[in-house]
Design an enzyme around this catalytic site. Structure first.
Site, PDB file in Angstrom:
ATOM      1  N   ARG A 218      -3.648   3.693 -43.151  1.00  0.00           N
ATOM      2  CA  ARG A 218      -2.675   2.954 -44.328  1.00  0.00           C
ATOM      3  C   ARG A 218      -1.735   2.954 -43.998  1.00  0.00           C
ATOM      4  O   ARG A 218      -0.456   3.903 -43.579  1.00  0.00           O
ATOM      5  CB  ARG A 218      -3.543   3.579 -45.596  1.00  0.00           C
ATOM      6  CG  ARG A 218      -4.914   3.317 -46.322  1.00  0.00           C
ATOM      7  CD  ARG A 218      -4.741   2.314 -46.566  1.00  0.00           C
ATOM      8  NE  ARG A 218      -6.556   1.722 -46.762  1.00  0.00           N
ATOM      9  CZ  ARG A 218      -7.572   1.680 -46.300  1.00  0.00           C
ATOM     10  NH1 ARG A 218      -7.333   0.851 -44.422  1.00  0.00           N
ATOM     11  NH2 ARG A 218      -8.277   1.279 -46.381  1.00  0.00           N
ATOM     12  N   GLU A 247       1.511  -5.552 -48.051  1.00  0.00           N
ATOM     13  CA  GLU A 247       1.087  -6.263 -47.203  1.00  0.00           C
ATOM     14  C   GLU A 247       0.892  -7.754 -48.007  1.00  0.00           C
ATOM     15  O   GLU A 247       0.023  -7.406 -49.174  1.00  0.00           O
ATOM     16  CB  GLU A 247      -0.800  -5.764 -46.908  1.00  0.00           C
ATOM     17  CG  GLU A 247      -0.410  -4.385 -45.880  1.00  0.00           C
ATOM     18  CD  GLU A 247      -1.428  -4.308 -45.443  1.00  0.00           C
ATOM     19  OE1 GLU A 247      -2.940  -4.688 -45.615  1.00  0.00           O
ATOM     20  OE2 GLU A 247      -1.651  -2.906 -44.251  1.00  0.00           O
ATOM     21  N   HIS A 266      -3.603  -5.959 -40.894  1.00  0.00           N
ATOM     22  CA  HIS A 266      -4.562  -5.444 -40.967  1.00  0.00           C
ATOM     23  C   HIS A 266      -6.148  -5.690 -40.669  1.00  0.00           C
ATOM     24  O   HIS A 266      -7.193  -5.726 -41.003  1.00  0.00           O
ATOM     25  CB  HIS A 266      -4.623  -4.990 -42.413  1.00  0.00           C
ATOM     26  CG  HIS A 266      -5.113  -3.950 -42.930  1.00  0.00           C
ATOM     27  ND1 HIS A 266      -4.957  -3.131 -44.582  1.00  0.00           N
ATOM     28  CD2 HIS A 266      -6.977  -3.635 -42.686  1.00  0.00           C
ATOM     29  CE1 HIS A 266      -6.018  -3.118 -44.464  1.00  0.00           C
ATOM     30  NE2 HIS A 266      -7.042  -2.560 -43.541  1.00  0.00           N
TER      31      HIS A 266
HETATM   32  P1  NAP Z   1     -13.610  10.061 -42.505  1.00  0.00           P
HETATM   33  O1  NAP Z   1     -14.672  10.062 -41.684  1.00  0.00           O
HETATM   34  O2  NAP Z   1     -13.154  10.247 -43.498  1.00  0.00           O
HETATM   35  O3  NAP Z   1     -12.248  10.917 -41.440  1.00  0.00           O
HETATM   36  C1  NAP Z   1     -11.141  11.298 -42.005  1.00  0.00           C
HETATM   37  C2  NAP Z   1     -10.724  12.342 -41.125  1.00  0.00           C
HETATM   38  O4  NAP Z   1      -9.432  12.870 -41.494  1.00  0.00           O
HETATM   39  C3  NAP Z   1     -11.603  13.867 -41.292  1.00  0.00           C
HETATM   40  O5  NAP Z   1     -11.361  14.065 -39.936  1.00  0.00           O
HETATM   41  C4  NAP Z   1     -10.396  14.499 -42.296  1.00  0.00           C
HETATM   42  O6  NAP Z   1     -10.530  16.350 -41.980  1.00  0.00           O
HETATM   43  C5  NAP Z   1      -8.902  14.180 -42.304  1.00  0.00           C
HETATM   44  N1  NAP Z   1      -8.206  14.470 -42.675  1.00  0.00           N
HETATM   45  C6  NAP Z   1      -8.231  14.005 -44.373  1.00  0.00           C
HETATM   46  N2  NAP Z   1      -7.059  15.099 -44.783  1.00  0.00           N
HETATM   47  C7  NAP Z   1      -6.431  15.642 -44.026  1.00  0.00           C
HETATM   48  C8  NAP Z   1      -5.329  16.552 -43.984  1.00  0.00           C
HETATM   49  N3  NAP Z   1      -4.795  17.022 -44.939  1.00  0.00           N
HETATM   50  N4  NAP Z   1      -4.954  17.472 -43.236  1.00  0.00           N
HETATM   51  C9  NAP Z   1      -5.743  17.474 -41.742  1.00  0.00           C
HETATM   52  N5  NAP Z   1      -6.725  16.306 -42.294  1.00  0.00           N
HETATM   53  C10 NAP Z   1      -7.167  15.392 -42.959  1.00  0.00           C
HETATM   54  O7  NAP Z   1     -12.396   8.756 -42.492  1.00  0.00           O
HETATM   55  P2  NAP Z   1     -13.087   7.225 -41.483  1.00  0.00           P
HETATM   56  O8  NAP Z   1     -13.857   7.051 -42.036  1.00  0.00           O
HETATM   57  O9  NAP Z   1     -12.632   7.499 -39.806  1.00  0.00           O
HETATM   58  O10 NAP Z   1     -11.509   6.593 -41.868  1.00  0.00           O
HETATM   59  C11 NAP Z   1     -10.321   7.101 -41.955  1.00  0.00           C
HETATM   60  C12 NAP Z   1      -9.222   5.664 -42.208  1.00  0.00           C
HETATM   61  O11 NAP Z   1      -9.275   4.572 -41.689  1.00  0.00           O
HETATM   62  C13 NAP Z   1     -10.028   5.324 -43.968  1.00  0.00           C
HETATM   63  O12 NAP Z   1      -9.603   6.136 -44.867  1.00  0.00           O
HETATM   64  C14 NAP Z   1      -8.508   3.946 -43.437  1.00  0.00           C
HETATM   65  O13 NAP Z   1      -7.823   4.080 -44.590  1.00  0.00           O
HETATM   66  C15 NAP Z   1      -8.431   3.758 -42.726  1.00  0.00           C
HETATM   67  N6  NAP Z   1      -9.132   2.915 -42.215  1.00  0.00           N
HETATM   68  C16 NAP Z   1      -8.607   1.759 -41.690  1.00  0.00           C
HETATM   69  C17 NAP Z   1      -9.133   0.276 -41.593  1.00  0.00           C
HETATM   70  C18 NAP Z   1      -7.922  -1.126 -40.445  1.00  0.00           C
HETATM   71  O14 NAP Z   1      -8.536  -1.915 -40.471  1.00  0.00           O
HETATM   72  N7  NAP Z   1      -6.959  -0.685 -40.325  1.00  0.00           N
HETATM   73  C19 NAP Z   1     -10.133   0.246 -41.368  1.00  0.00           C
HETATM   74  C20 NAP Z   1     -11.244   1.454 -41.332  1.00  0.00           C
HETATM   75  C21 NAP Z   1     -10.445   2.401 -41.926  1.00  0.00           C
HETATM   76  P3  NAP Z   1     -11.908  16.783 -41.864  1.00  0.00           P
HETATM   77  O15 NAP Z   1     -13.345  16.028 -40.697  1.00  0.00           O
HETATM   78  O16 NAP Z   1     -11.798  18.027 -41.387  1.00  0.00           O
HETATM   79  O17 NAP Z   1     -12.710  16.526 -43.490  1.00  0.00           O
END
Ligand code: NAP
Length: 303
Positions: A218, A247, A266
């Protein structure tokens, strides 16, 4: 209820004899008739106007667009976890790392100047370290997709991970040693109070000289002026940004023309409409039949 901007596909695949679907902003409806909401960034305060709402389903993997609402109803909120989206995100990151690693931009420039210019690789992949901030669904998919290229892979998350070929760093104490070994630092964290602004001057100073920053999470994770200072000062070699604080990226932003930044609008992972509405229909059926929802967000964690 479906968000504006989505065509009738979603409505057709979702509505049935038992349920109806309305497109907010395009169709009239009575707020008291709405049992479920699905969308990406509902206007703050809007969801509390739906008195019979039972659950909310995010059409994105991130839920910061919901959790920013101080009046968000205390109801179950799910996020969209989709293999196609994960593959797209992984493709985007692999593509940009390989373009940078192979120095492809220099070959593009030479071609357009009519020059046959051979360069050696600056560093072998086995000596190149890629670190992923956020080793969740998408971070793990990115790491897995990078495995065949023989890079040194690591990831940082809250909890320790056990992913073959990927060194795990966990928790705030292990952020500095993680950063110190990232030639490419890929951010795919959720945007929460703990991660907002995490890509800042202090972080960049801890990366090795010549590192790259890739942000596909983000815009709120990145302090854009700090990035530009680190690029202009020569500490960072380049950046790839898919997301921005504002954005669309404002016309006056220096990011547009910065020679060391690749910016995309994005598009790293685009939610597939068919998959999204199958997910919404599944969530509704689960609620109506009393089965548990999947991928429910923990609002205290923020993701
Ligand atoms: P997810 O499965 O919830 O994974 C989040 C990861 O971040 C987990 O490994 C979590 O640790 C870690 N995390 C969260 N807070 C943390 C902290 N304070 N310190 C250290 N690690 C932390 O999410 P996801 O599905 O992979 O998606 C991640 C993000 O990608 C979304 O939230 C979104 O913002 C972004 N995204 C962007 C696009 C784009 O088009 N650019 C598309 C889709 C998603 P744990 O495993 O230990 O809980």
């Amino acid at each position: 209820m479906l968000p504006p901007g989505w065509d009738a596909l979603g409505k057709r695949s979702f509505a049935s004899d038992a349920f109806d679907a309305v497109l907010h902003g395009r169709e009239d409806y009575r707020p008291e008739d709405i049992a479920y909401f699905s969308g990406f960034r509902p206007p703050p305060g809007f969801l509390k106007t739906l008195p019979r709402l039972k659950a909310m389903f995010s059409l994105g993997a991130g839920v910061d667009g919901f959790l920013r609402d101080p009046d968000l109803p205390r109801l179950p909120l799910t996020r969209f976890v989709d293999p196609t989206l994960m593959h797209e995100m992984a493709q985007y990151v692999v593509m940009h790392i390989l373009i940078a690693h192979r120095g492809q931009r220099a070959f593009d420039r030479a071609q357009h100047q009519g020059q046959w210019q051979q360069h050696m690789l600056q560093r072998a992949s086995r000596d190149t370290r890629i670190g992923i901030l956020g080793l969740g669904d998408i971070g793990a998919a990115i790491a897995t997709s990078l495995l065949p290229f023989d890079f040194q892979l690591s990831g940082w998350s809250r909890s320790r991970k056990n992913l073959a070929g990927v060194k795990s760093f966990a928790g705030a104490d292990e952020l500095p040693p993680f950063l110190a070994q990232c030639d490419y630092c890929v951010c795919v964290l959720p945007l929460t109070d703990a991660t907002r602004g995490i890509l800042n001057a202090e972080t960049f100073a801890q990366l090795p000289k010549g590192a790259w920053v890739i942000n596909v999470a983000r815009g709120g994770h990145l302090i854009e002026n700090d990035l530009i200072a680190a690029l202009d000062g020569g500490h960072l070699a380049g950046a790839v940004l898919d997301v921005f604080r504002s954005e669309p990226l404002p016309p006056e932003s220096p990011i547009w023309k910065h020679p060391k930044i690749t910016a995309t609008p994005h598009i790293a992972g685009i939610t597939d409409a068919r998959a999204a509405f199958a997910y919404v229909a599944d969530c509704v059926m689960r609620c109506e039949s009393g089965r548990p929802l999947e991928n429910v967000v923990d609002p205290t964690r923020g993701y």
